[in-house]
Scaffold this motif. Structure first.
Motif, PDB file in Angstrom:
ATOM      1  N   GLU A  24       0.981  -1.268   0.192  1.00 27.49           N
ATOM      2  CA  GLU A  24      -0.054  -0.084  -0.052  1.00 27.49           C
ATOM      3  C   GLU A  24       0.780   1.199  -0.231  1.00 27.49           C
ATOM      4  O   GLU A  24       0.383   2.300  -0.638  1.00 27.49           O
ATOM      5  N   TYR A  25       2.029   1.275   0.686  1.00 25.73           N
ATOM      6  CA  TYR A  25       2.879   2.353   0.559  1.00 25.73           C
ATOM      7  C   TYR A  25       4.019   2.485  -0.245  1.00 25.73           C
ATOM      8  O   TYR A  25       4.846   3.298   0.039  1.00 25.73           O
ATOM      9  N   LEU A  26       4.017   1.568  -1.221  1.00 25.80           N
ATOM     10  CA  LEU A  26       4.815   1.954  -2.306  1.00 25.80           C
ATOM     11  C   LEU A  26       5.234   3.318  -2.746  1.00 25.80           C
ATOM     12  O   LEU A  26       4.144   3.680  -3.155  1.00 25.80           O
ATOM     13  N   PRO A  27       6.304   4.021  -2.528  1.00 26.59           N
ATOM     14  CA  PRO A  27       6.238   5.402  -3.120  1.00 26.59           C
ATOM     15  C   PRO A  27       6.436   5.534  -4.796  1.00 26.59           C
ATOM     16  O   PRO A  27       7.238   5.418  -5.218  1.00 26.59           O
ATOM     17  N   LEU A  28       4.995   5.473  -5.233  1.00 29.09           N
ATOM     18  CA  LEU A  28       4.834   5.717  -6.635  1.00 29.09           C
ATOM     19  C   LEU A  28       5.410   6.664  -7.301  1.00 29.09           C
ATOM     20  O   LEU A  28       5.393   6.601  -8.529  1.00 29.09           O
ATOM     21  N   PHE A  29       5.595   7.795  -6.379  1.00 25.21           N
ATOM     22  CA  PHE A  29       6.127   9.150  -6.803  1.00 25.21           C
ATOM     23  C   PHE A  29       7.726   9.082  -7.278  1.00 25.21           C
ATOM     24  O   PHE A  29       8.235  10.150  -7.623  1.00 25.21           O
ATOM     25  N   ASP A  30       8.293   8.086  -7.021  1.00 20.65           N
ATOM     26  CA  ASP A  30       9.653   7.889  -7.152  1.00 20.65           C
ATOM     27  C   ASP A  30      10.035   7.759  -8.624  1.00 20.65           C
ATOM     28  O   ASP A  30       9.765   6.678  -9.396  1.00 20.65           O
ATOM     29  N   VAL A  31      10.558   8.948  -9.340  1.00 20.35           N
ATOM     30  CA  VAL A  31      10.884   8.692 -10.771  1.00 20.35           C
ATOM     31  C   VAL A  31      12.314   9.059 -11.141  1.00 20.35           C
ATOM     32  O   VAL A  31      12.623   9.222 -11.930  1.00 20.35           O
TER      33      VAL A  31
END
Length: 143
Positions: free
Chosen positions: A56-63
């Protein structure tokens, strides 16, 4: 006691980490690799194979831009640790959490895993045959 090879997972994640050269300091849970490392350390310290809500808390904003071959090789290595649980697959398995973080780096999103390496590679192949081929190549290289 579980059968997870934590040393191999730590080694793979360390190879994917961009270190201080790129990040200047560890971003921890704000980074896909940092998050995966933290989840892995939690699992190791608590002798747990499953972390409730770990996906649930995977940092999807890491680009950040990671080395694609290193990440693909890590996915191949991690798949070797999958027990092919099939219908008993649990999304909160630490192996699944780490694989999902690495998938986001490569594919931009994580994929549902159906508890089988073969089914996983077939599903990835439909979306991105080149990525699936490289993962399989690295998977086959692991002893």
């Amino acid at each position: 006691m579980n059968n997870i090879n934590y040393d191999a997972l730590i080694n793979d994640l360390s190879k994917c980490c961009l270190d201080d050269v790129y990040c200047q300091s560890c971003q921890g849970n704000n980074c896909l690799i940092g998050y995966a490392k933290n989840q892995l350390m939690y699992a190791l310290k608590n002798n747990e194979e499953f972390i409730d809500g770990g996906l649930e808390y995977l940092p999807l904003f890491d680009v950040k831009t990671y080395d694609e071959d290193v990440v693909l090789k890590s996915i191949g290595n991690i798949l070797k640790q999958c027990r092919n649980c099939k219908t008993y697959h649990d999304e909160d398995c630490i192996i699944n959490i780490i694989r999902s973080a690495l998938e986001i780096i490569i594919l931009g999103e994580s994929h549902e895993y159906e508890g089988s390496v073969l089914m996983y590679l077939a599903a990835i192949s439909k979306e991105n045959p080149e990525v699936a081929m490289k993962i399989k190549q690295y998977f086959d290289e692991v002893r």
